[in-house]
Design a protein around this motif. Sequence first.
Motif, PDB file in Angstrom:
ATOM      1  N   TYR A  53       1.839  -1.849  15.933  1.00 45.67           N
ATOM      2  CA  TYR A  53       2.330  -0.957  14.871  1.00 45.67           C
ATOM      3  C   TYR A  53       2.004   0.502  15.179  1.00 45.67           C
ATOM      4  O   TYR A  53       2.801   1.409  14.920  1.00 45.67           O
ATOM      5  CB  TYR A  53       1.733  -1.352  13.521  1.00 45.67           C
TER       6      TYR A  53
ATOM      7  N   ALA B 348       5.382   4.516   1.499  1.00 50.30           N
ATOM      8  CA  ALA B 348       4.805   3.174   1.325  1.00 50.30           C
ATOM      9  C   ALA B 348       3.361   3.097   1.801  1.00 50.30           C
ATOM     10  O   ALA B 348       2.967   2.155   2.490  1.00 50.30           O
ATOM     11  CB  ALA B 348       5.662   2.121   2.026  1.00 50.30           C
ATOM     12  N   PHE B 355       4.716   0.709  -1.228  1.00 53.79           N
ATOM     13  CA  PHE B 355       4.086  -0.330  -0.414  1.00 53.79           C
ATOM     14  C   PHE B 355       4.370  -1.726  -0.956  1.00 53.79           C
ATOM     15  O   PHE B 355       4.676  -2.647  -0.184  1.00 53.79           O
ATOM     16  CB  PHE B 355       2.572  -0.090  -0.360  1.00 53.79           C
ATOM     17  N   LYS B 358       8.748  -2.173  -0.770  1.00 54.85           N
ATOM     18  CA  LYS B 358       9.464  -2.158   0.505  1.00 54.85           C
ATOM     19  C   LYS B 358       9.064  -3.347   1.370  1.00 54.85           C
ATOM     20  O   LYS B 358       9.904  -3.931   2.060  1.00 54.85           O
ATOM     21  CB  LYS B 358       9.169  -0.849   1.242  1.00 54.85           C
ATOM     22  N   SER B 359       7.791  -3.715   1.309  1.00 56.35           N
ATOM     23  CA  SER B 359       7.317  -4.805   2.169  1.00 56.35           C
ATOM     24  C   SER B 359       7.999  -6.127   1.837  1.00 56.35           C
ATOM     25  O   SER B 359       8.096  -7.005   2.692  1.00 56.35           O
ATOM     26  CB  SER B 359       5.806  -4.938   2.055  1.00 56.35           C
ATOM     27  N   LEU B 362      11.102  -6.126   3.988  1.00 55.84           N
ATOM     28  CA  LEU B 362      10.751  -6.340   5.396  1.00 55.84           C
ATOM     29  C   LEU B 362      10.337  -7.786   5.637  1.00 55.84           C
ATOM     30  O   LEU B 362      10.710  -8.394   6.642  1.00 55.84           O
ATOM     31  CB  LEU B 362       9.618  -5.391   5.803  1.00 55.84           C
ATOM     32  N   ASP B 363       9.567  -8.346   4.695  1.00 58.63           N
ATOM     33  CA  ASP B 363       9.140  -9.735   4.845  1.00 58.63           C
ATOM     34  C   ASP B 363      10.324 -10.693   4.769  1.00 58.63           C
ATOM     35  O   ASP B 363      10.369 -11.687   5.496  1.00 58.63           O
ATOM     36  CB  ASP B 363       8.121 -10.084   3.749  1.00 58.63           C
ATOM     37  N   TRP B 374      14.709  -6.130  11.458  1.00 62.94           N
ATOM     38  CA  TRP B 374      13.312  -5.866  11.125  1.00 62.94           C
ATOM     39  C   TRP B 374      12.798  -4.646  11.887  1.00 62.94           C
ATOM     40  O   TRP B 374      12.146  -3.770  11.312  1.00 62.94           O
ATOM     41  CB  TRP B 374      12.478  -7.115  11.454  1.00 62.94           C
ATOM     42  N   SER B 381      10.970   3.019   8.399  1.00 67.00           N
ATOM     43  CA  SER B 381       9.762   3.229   7.600  1.00 67.00           C
ATOM     44  C   SER B 381       8.912   4.340   8.196  1.00 67.00           C
ATOM     45  O   SER B 381       8.356   5.171   7.466  1.00 67.00           O
ATOM     46  CB  SER B 381       8.925   1.952   7.533  1.00 67.00           C
ATOM     47  N   PRO B 446       1.234  -8.583  -1.607  1.00 66.31           N
ATOM     48  CA  PRO B 446       1.365  -7.401  -0.742  1.00 66.31           C
ATOM     49  C   PRO B 446       0.051  -7.034  -0.052  1.00 66.31           C
ATOM     50  O   PRO B 446       0.075  -6.579   1.094  1.00 66.31           O
ATOM     51  CB  PRO B 446       1.803  -6.306  -1.701  1.00 66.31           C
ATOM     52  N   HIS B 451      -1.546  -6.866   6.633  1.00 67.34           N
ATOM     53  CA  HIS B 451      -0.431  -6.067   6.138  1.00 67.34           C
ATOM     54  C   HIS B 451      -0.855  -4.617   5.893  1.00 67.34           C
ATOM     55  O   HIS B 451      -0.182  -3.665   6.302  1.00 67.34           O
ATOM     56  CB  HIS B 451       0.117  -6.706   4.851  1.00 67.34           C
ATOM     57  N   GLN B 455       0.421  -1.454   8.216  1.00 72.05           N
ATOM     58  CA  GLN B 455       1.145  -0.352   7.581  1.00 72.05           C
ATOM     59  C   GLN B 455       0.409   0.971   7.809  1.00 72.05           C
ATOM     60  O   GLN B 455       1.031   1.993   8.117  1.00 72.05           O
ATOM     61  CB  GLN B 455       1.290  -0.642   6.083  1.00 72.05           C
TER      62      GLN B 455
END
Lengths: 84, 588
Positions: A53, B348, B355, B358-359, B362-363, B374, B381, B446, B451, B455
Motif C-alpha cells: 500500500y 478516507a 473511511f 468507501k472501504s 473497495l471490499d 480494485w 483513493s 471497517p 485495514h 489505508q
Amino acid sequence: MQMDTEKKHIFDSKKNVHLVLYGLFGSLILLLALEPFIHKHPYFAWEEWFGFYAIYGFVACVLLVLAAKYILRPFVKREEDYYD
Amino acid sequence: MIEFIPPAFIYILGALLVPLLRGRVKSAYMLILPIISFFFLISTQVGTAWEIDFLGFDLVPFKVDRLSLVFGYIFHLISVIGIIYTLSIRSDLEYVAGLVYAGSALGVVFAGDLFTFFVFWEMLTVSALWLIWAKRTKASQAAGFRYLMVHVFGGLVLLAGIIMYISEQKSISLGFIGLHSPATYCIFIGMGINAAWPLLHTWLTDAYPESTVGGAVFLSAFTTKTAVYALARTFPGTEPLIWIGAVMTAFPIFFAVIENDMRRVLSYSLINQVGFMMVGIGIGTELSINGAAAHAFAHILYKSLLFMSMGAVIFRTGKINATDLGGLYKSMPWTALFCSIGAASISAFPLTSGFVSKSMVLDAAAHGHMSIIWLTLLFASAGVFHHSGIKIPFFAFFSHDAGHRVKEAPPSMLIAMGIAAFFCIFLGVYPKFLYSILPYPVDFVPYTAPHVLSQLQLLMFSALAFTLLLRSGIYPAEIRAINLDTDLIYRKGGRLFYQVMDKGLNAFNSAAEQVFVGKFLVHVTNHVKRLPATLLAKICWPFWKTAFDAPDRKTISENLLKRAQSGFYPIAIMGLFAAIYFSLLFLL
C-alpha cells in the motif's frame, strides 16, 4: 492563532514547518515498522507483499502528478479568456 | 386528520412563503420546514405507499423503503445545514430555489412511479438553474444556459426512454429496470447525464464553480446523488456501471491536479467520488449497494463541507483561484480547521466518515475478484487524497501567504460547517449509526488492524509524494489558466455550428437575394415594362415600314416605349375615338 496581522503565526517559523515534516517522516517509518506485526486477510496476492500500500500510494501519486503536468496540461491548458 | 405530508410538498409549498417573511421569522421558518418534514418522515413505516388512480395508471407519489430512506435522511440533514449556511447571505431567490431544489430531490427519492419521478427530476434541473443564475455574473449566466441545455437534453432522453418503457411494460411503477431494450438504454443514459458520467460530466465542472456561494453547497448534494439513488433503484448489478464508475474515479483526478479554481477542483473530485458509488451499484451485491448508499450519505456531508469552506473563502476574500489564495489559516482558522476535517473525510482517513463508507465499495470489488477495478479504485483513493485532501486546504489556507487579512467566516457559516464536520467525525467514530440505516443488514467491520494500517500507509505515502514533489519544485505550479474538457465540444462546437449556419445559410440567403431579387426580378420587371412597346414595335413594324416614312426602327421603338410609359399610344387614342364614335352611333 489570532487575527492580529503583526503576530507571528504558527507556520511562519521554519521550525514548526520542519516539525510537521519530521512528524510525517516519523509516522511513515512507524507505519512500515508495524506491518510485520499485523495479521493480514488479503483478497489479492499482492496485498501480502511488504509495503504494498505504501509503495502503491507513493507511485500512484508521483505518476498522477507527472502525467497531469507533462501529458495532460500541454494538451488542455488555455488562456483564461479562451471561451470569451 | 392529516397523518402524513410527503417531504417534497412541505419543502416546495413551504418555499413559496419564504419571500413574504422578514428577518428572524424568515430564518426560523426556513429551519423549521425541514425539521417538520423530518418528523413526518421518521413517523412513517417502511413500506408506506400512497396510490392514486390517474387516467388508468396507478400514480404512487409517495413510497418509502429502506433505500429511499437513506437518501431521505441525508437530504433533510444537508438541507438544514445548507439553510443555516446561507442565513448570512440573505437572498430570497437562493432560499426559494434551494428549498424547491431540495424538495424536488426528495420528491424523486420517494416517487413510486415513473411519472412522479420524471416530474420531480425535471423540477430538480429547473430549480438548480436559479442557484447558478443567482450569482448574476455573465459567466454564471452562460454556464447556467449550458447547464440547462445539457439537462434538457438528458431529460428528453430519459422521457423518451420512460415513454417507450411504459408502452412495453403497460405499467408506470418504478422499480428494477435493467438493461435489455432501447427504452432501458435511454433511461440509463438519461440518468447517467445527471450522474455526471465520463464525457457527459462537464455540465458539473462547468456550472458548479460559477454558482453562488450557498448555491454550490446545495448543488453538490442533490443532483448527482439523486441520480445515484435512481440508478441504485433501477439498475443495480448492471455491469457497465462498474466500468463507468471506475473511469469516473480515475480521470477527474488528473484534471483536479492542474486546475486553478478551487471549487472546480472540488467539482472534479465530486465526480471521482460519485464514481465509487457507480461501482458499488454496478457490482450489485448487498455489500456494494450498502457501500454506495453509505458513501453517498458520507459524501454529501464532507463534499458540502468542502464547498462551504471554499464558499466562505469567496465570501470573505472574493477570490477562489489557488494563485490568489494562501495563508488564510491566519485569518480564518476555524474555516481552515473545518476544511481540513472535510479533506480528511474525503480522503478516507480512519475515524472519518469516508473511511467507513468507501472501504465497503473497495471490499465489494475485492469480494468479486475484480482486480483491475480494485487497483483503479485504490489509485483513485490515493489521488483524491492528493487533490482534495491536500491541495484544497494547502493552497487555500497554508502555502505561501497571499496577504489576505480578512475576518473569519460569519457565525452562521461556521455553525453549518461545524455541524457537517461533527457528522464527518461522528460517522467515522461510530459507523453503526450509518450502518443501521442502510438498505440491507450490514455485517462489515471497517476497523480491523490490517485495514487501518493499509489505508494509513496508502495515504501517508501519498502525502510523502506530495511533499517531495512540492519541495523539489516538480509539483505543477498553479497557473492562471483554464483547462479544456469535453465541454469544448459544445462550447466551441456550438459556436462552430453557429458559424457554419451563419456562413452557410446566410451566404445562401444573400446569394439567393442577389440572384433572385437583384438580377432576376429586375430583369423581369424591366422586360415587362418594355414588353408592350417591343411587342407593338415587332408586330407593327412591317406595316409602319411601308406606311410611313419612318426614320428607323430604333427611334420608333424608343418613341413607343416613351408613350407606353406615359400611357399615350396613338393606337389607343384612335381606339378611344373609335369607341366613342361607335357608342354614340349606338346610343343615338
